[in-house]
Scaffold this motif. Structure first.
Motif, mmCIF file in Angstrom:
data_model
loop_
_atom_site.group_PDB
_atom_site.id
_atom_site.type_symbol
_atom_site.label_atom_id
_atom_site.label_comp_id
_atom_site.label_asym_id
_atom_site.label_seq_id
_atom_site.Cartn_x
_atom_site.Cartn_y
_atom_site.Cartn_z
ATOM 1 N N ALA A 3 -25.365 22.890 16.318
ATOM 2 C CA ALA A 3 -24.665 22.960 14.985
ATOM 3 C C ALA A 3 -24.488 24.458 14.955
ATOM 4 C CB ALA A 3 -25.260 22.277 13.928
ATOM 5 N N LYS A 4 -23.495 24.806 14.203
ATOM 6 C CA LYS A 4 -23.548 26.285 13.716
ATOM 7 C C LYS A 4 -24.346 26.729 12.516
ATOM 8 C CE LYS A 4 -18.563 26.708 15.141
ATOM 9 N NZ LYS A 4 -17.144 26.842 14.571
ATOM 10 N N THR A 27 -19.320 15.117 16.733
ATOM 11 C CA THR A 27 -18.353 16.265 16.648
ATOM 12 C C THR A 27 -19.220 17.853 16.509
ATOM 13 O OG1 THR A 27 -18.269 16.206 14.139
ATOM 14 C CG2 THR A 27 -16.471 14.954 15.335
ATOM 15 N N GLY A 28 -20.435 17.440 16.141
ATOM 16 C CA GLY A 28 -21.250 18.710 15.983
ATOM 17 C C GLY A 28 -20.890 19.367 14.697
ATOM 18 N N GLU A 29 -20.117 18.942 13.910
ATOM 19 C CA GLU A 29 -19.763 19.402 12.517
ATOM 20 C C GLU A 29 -20.639 19.000 11.486
ATOM 21 O OE1 GLU A 29 -15.779 18.302 12.441
ATOM 22 O OE2 GLU A 29 -15.195 20.382 13.291
ATOM 23 N N VAL A 30 -20.699 20.094 10.437
ATOM 24 C CA VAL A 30 -21.472 19.775 9.158
ATOM 25 C C VAL A 30 -20.352 19.224 8.333
ATOM 26 C CG1 VAL A 30 -22.812 20.709 7.179
ATOM 27 C CG2 VAL A 30 -23.374 21.444 9.516
ATOM 28 N N TRP A 130 -34.993 22.247 9.946
ATOM 29 C CA TRP A 130 -34.387 21.031 9.933
ATOM 30 C C TRP A 130 -33.868 20.537 11.380
ATOM 31 C CZ3 TRP A 130 -29.214 20.402 11.419
ATOM 32 C CH2 TRP A 130 -28.777 19.197 11.070
ATOM 33 N N GLY A 131 -33.318 21.770 12.000
ATOM 34 C CA GLY A 131 -32.907 21.505 13.365
ATOM 35 C C GLY A 131 -33.814 21.089 14.574
ATOM 36 N N VAL A 139 -26.948 27.225 16.642
ATOM 37 C CA VAL A 139 -26.524 28.500 17.235
ATOM 38 C C VAL A 139 -25.751 29.394 16.337
ATOM 39 C CG1 VAL A 139 -26.218 27.263 19.276
ATOM 40 C CG2 VAL A 139 -24.122 27.330 17.636
ATOM 41 N N GLU A 140 -25.787 30.912 16.413
ATOM 42 C CA GLU A 140 -25.142 31.855 15.762
ATOM 43 C C GLU A 140 -23.453 31.715 15.658
ATOM 44 O OE1 GLU A 140 -26.783 33.410 13.274
ATOM 45 O OE2 GLU A 140 -28.830 32.495 14.356
#
Length: 140
Positions: A3-4, A27-30, A130-131, A139-140
């Motif tokens: 996740a970003k 999707t890897g999205e928040v 949390w991660g 990831v940045e």
């Protein structure tokens, strides 16, 4: 899963009574979970029915109660050296209007940027935790 970091941090900042955030494992999205009573709409939001039907696809991000900005203010105050600033800031968070009085007191002592840096660092630590707990690489 990735996740970003910026998406997670933004979710921490924006979370309130009506808006909650989840991480979509596929999707890897928040994404936003809008409360049924909310007027908020987004192309990226998830409704409660979708969330309940596919709950194994989503991981909840901390909500405003988990984040507890009041406690973060206390931590900021407690890390200051004993003195007038600490005393006045402690007084500012007592009773009604605590957030406003806290910000006004920060402004008076010209500590606003110091507060925001502390708050951002605290959010970042919470995001990393949390991660780690949920197996999501940030990831940045």
């Amino acid at each position: 899963m990735k996740a970003k970091m910026m998406d997670v941090l933004e979710a921490f900042e924006m979370s309130d009574d009506e808006l909650h955030y989840v991480y979509n494992k596929k999707t890897g999205e928040v994404v936003i979970v809008a409360d049924d009573s909310s007027d908020f709409e987004s192309d990226e939001d998830v409704d409660m029915a979708e969330l309940e039907a596919n709950e194994d696809q989503y991981i909840a991000l901390p909500d405003k109660f988990d984040i507890n900005d009041y406690h973060i203010m206390e931590q900021f105050i407690w890390q200051l050296p004993a003195g007038e600033q600490q005393t006045e800031l402690e007084r500012s968070i007592q009773g009604r209007g605590a957030f406003r009085y806290f910000r006004n007191t920060l402004d008076r002592f010209e500590m606003t940027q110091e507060w925001y840096d502390f708050q951002n660092e605290t959010y970042r630590k919470m995001a990393v935790e949390w991660g780690e707990v949920n197996g999501v690489e940030l990831v940045e």
